[in-house]
Motif scaffolding. Structure first.
Motif, mmCIF file in Angstrom:
data_model
loop_
_atom_site.group_PDB
_atom_site.id
_atom_site.type_symbol
_atom_site.label_atom_id
_atom_site.label_comp_id
_atom_site.label_asym_id
_atom_site.label_seq_id
_atom_site.Cartn_x
_atom_site.Cartn_y
_atom_site.Cartn_z
ATOM 1 N N ARG A 101 -12.706 13.684 6.907
ATOM 2 C CA ARG A 101 -12.905 12.707 5.829
ATOM 3 C C ARG A 101 -11.638 12.569 4.998
ATOM 4 N N ILE A 102 -11.021 13.691 4.674
ATOM 5 C CA ILE A 102 -9.784 13.679 3.890
ATOM 6 C C ILE A 102 -8.669 12.990 4.672
ATOM 7 N N GLN A 103 -8.584 13.270 5.958
ATOM 8 C CA GLN A 103 -7.569 12.638 6.790
ATOM 9 C C GLN A 103 -7.776 11.120 6.841
ATOM 10 N N ALA A 104 -9.003 10.677 6.985
ATOM 11 C CA ALA A 104 -9.292 9.240 7.022
ATOM 12 C C ALA A 104 -8.962 8.600 5.673
ATOM 13 N N ARG A 105 -9.294 9.270 4.588
ATOM 14 C CA ARG A 105 -8.988 8.763 3.251
ATOM 15 C C ARG A 105 -7.475 8.658 3.061
ATOM 16 N N ASN A 106 -6.752 9.701 3.434
ATOM 17 C CA ASN A 106 -5.300 9.696 3.299
ATOM 18 C C ASN A 106 -4.655 8.624 4.167
ATOM 19 N N GLU A 153 -5.206 5.241 2.439
ATOM 20 C CA GLU A 153 -4.361 5.165 1.245
ATOM 21 C C GLU A 153 -2.899 4.946 1.634
ATOM 22 N N SER A 154 -2.419 5.723 2.570
ATOM 23 C CA SER A 154 -1.035 5.616 3.014
ATOM 24 C C SER A 154 -0.754 4.235 3.608
ATOM 25 N N TYR A 155 -1.653 3.755 4.430
ATOM 26 C CA TYR A 155 -1.480 2.455 5.073
ATOM 27 C C TYR A 155 -1.389 1.346 4.025
ATOM 28 N N ALA A 156 -2.307 1.355 3.068
ATOM 29 C CA ALA A 156 -2.323 0.308 2.044
ATOM 30 C C ALA A 156 -1.059 0.339 1.194
ATOM 31 N N TYR A 157 -0.658 1.516 0.758
ATOM 32 C CA TYR A 157 0.530 1.612 -0.083
ATOM 33 C C TYR A 157 1.814 1.318 0.699
ATOM 34 N N GLU A 197 -16.583 5.151 6.860
ATOM 35 C CA GLU A 197 -16.328 4.078 5.899
ATOM 36 C C GLU A 197 -14.832 3.875 5.689
ATOM 37 N N TYR A 198 -14.085 4.967 5.564
ATOM 38 C CA TYR A 198 -12.629 4.863 5.431
ATOM 39 C C TYR A 198 -12.021 4.230 6.674
ATOM 40 N N GLU A 199 -12.469 4.677 7.835
ATOM 41 C CA GLU A 199 -11.939 4.143 9.081
ATOM 42 C C GLU A 199 -12.255 2.661 9.234
ATOM 43 N N TYR A 200 -13.467 2.271 8.870
ATOM 44 C CA TYR A 200 -13.867 0.866 8.948
ATOM 45 C C TYR A 200 -13.009 0.020 8.014
ATOM 46 N N LYS A 201 -12.788 0.508 6.802
ATOM 47 C CA LYS A 201 -11.984 -0.225 5.831
ATOM 48 C C LYS A 201 -10.559 -0.378 6.339
ATOM 49 N N GLN A 202 -9.998 0.675 6.915
ATOM 50 C CA GLN A 202 -8.635 0.583 7.431
ATOM 51 C C GLN A 202 -8.553 -0.430 8.568
ATOM 52 N N LYS A 203 -9.530 -0.411 9.467
ATOM 53 C CA LYS A 203 -9.529 -1.374 10.571
ATOM 54 C C LYS A 203 -9.623 -2.794 10.049
ATOM 55 N N LYS A 206 -4.676 -5.369 -2.181
ATOM 56 C CA LYS A 206 -5.282 -5.147 -3.503
ATOM 57 C C LYS A 206 -6.754 -4.773 -3.361
ATOM 58 N N GLU A 207 -7.453 -5.476 -2.491
ATOM 59 C CA GLU A 207 -8.871 -5.194 -2.277
ATOM 60 C C GLU A 207 -9.058 -3.796 -1.699
ATOM 61 N N ALA A 208 -8.204 -3.403 -0.766
ATOM 62 C CA ALA A 208 -8.312 -2.075 -0.148
ATOM 63 C C ALA A 208 -8.046 -0.972 -1.164
ATOM 64 N N ILE A 209 -7.033 -1.156 -1.999
ATOM 65 C CA ILE A 209 -6.709 -0.143 -3.001
ATOM 66 C C ILE A 209 -7.834 -0.030 -4.022
ATOM 67 N N THR A 210 -8.367 -1.158 -4.447
ATOM 68 C CA THR A 210 -9.499 -1.140 -5.389
ATOM 69 C C THR A 210 -10.696 -0.449 -4.760
ATOM 70 N N TRP A 211 -10.987 -0.787 -3.497
ATOM 71 C CA TRP A 211 -12.108 -0.152 -2.805
ATOM 72 C C TRP A 211 -11.874 1.349 -2.714
ATOM 73 N N PHE A 212 -10.655 1.728 -2.324
ATOM 74 C CA PHE A 212 -10.314 3.137 -2.178
ATOM 75 C C PHE A 212 -10.521 3.888 -3.488
#
Length: 101
Positions: free
Chosen positions: A18-23, A26-30, A74-80, A58-64
């Protein structure tokens, strides 16, 4: 005792995933945001494409920020979903740079 250790190991692995997916999200968006802010890129990207990317970032960062305890899926889906918008635009940018250089 061994059963408890196995149970905790499985839970630890789930948390680590979960932490890896979150990171990753986050990394991808930034990284995308930073790429768009690069002057070399800003001048070569279509205005409409840039706007699309800015909106999805912006939407991804706000969601995150609002979903710090989301599940791995959920993190993986958002990144995709971000990648589905960003990848075609970034490929177009890459090819435009390749043609110029």
């Amino acid at each position: 005792m061994v059963a408890d250790a196995e149970k905790y190991r499985a839970e630890d692995e789930k948390v680590a995933q979960r932490i890896q997916a979150r990171n990753s999200l986050e990394s991808y968006a930034y990284n995308l945001r930073n790429t768009l802010q690069d002057e070399k890129v800003a001048g070569r990207i279509d205005v409409d494409d840039k706007r699309k990317l800015e909106d999805v970032i912006k939407e991804a960062i706000t969601w995150f920020e609002n979903n710090q305890e989301a599940e791995t899926e959920e993190y993986e889906y958002k990144q995709k979903s971000v990648e589905e918008t960003a990848n075609p635009i970034m490929m177009k940018l890459f090819w435009s740079i390749e043609k110029v250089d």
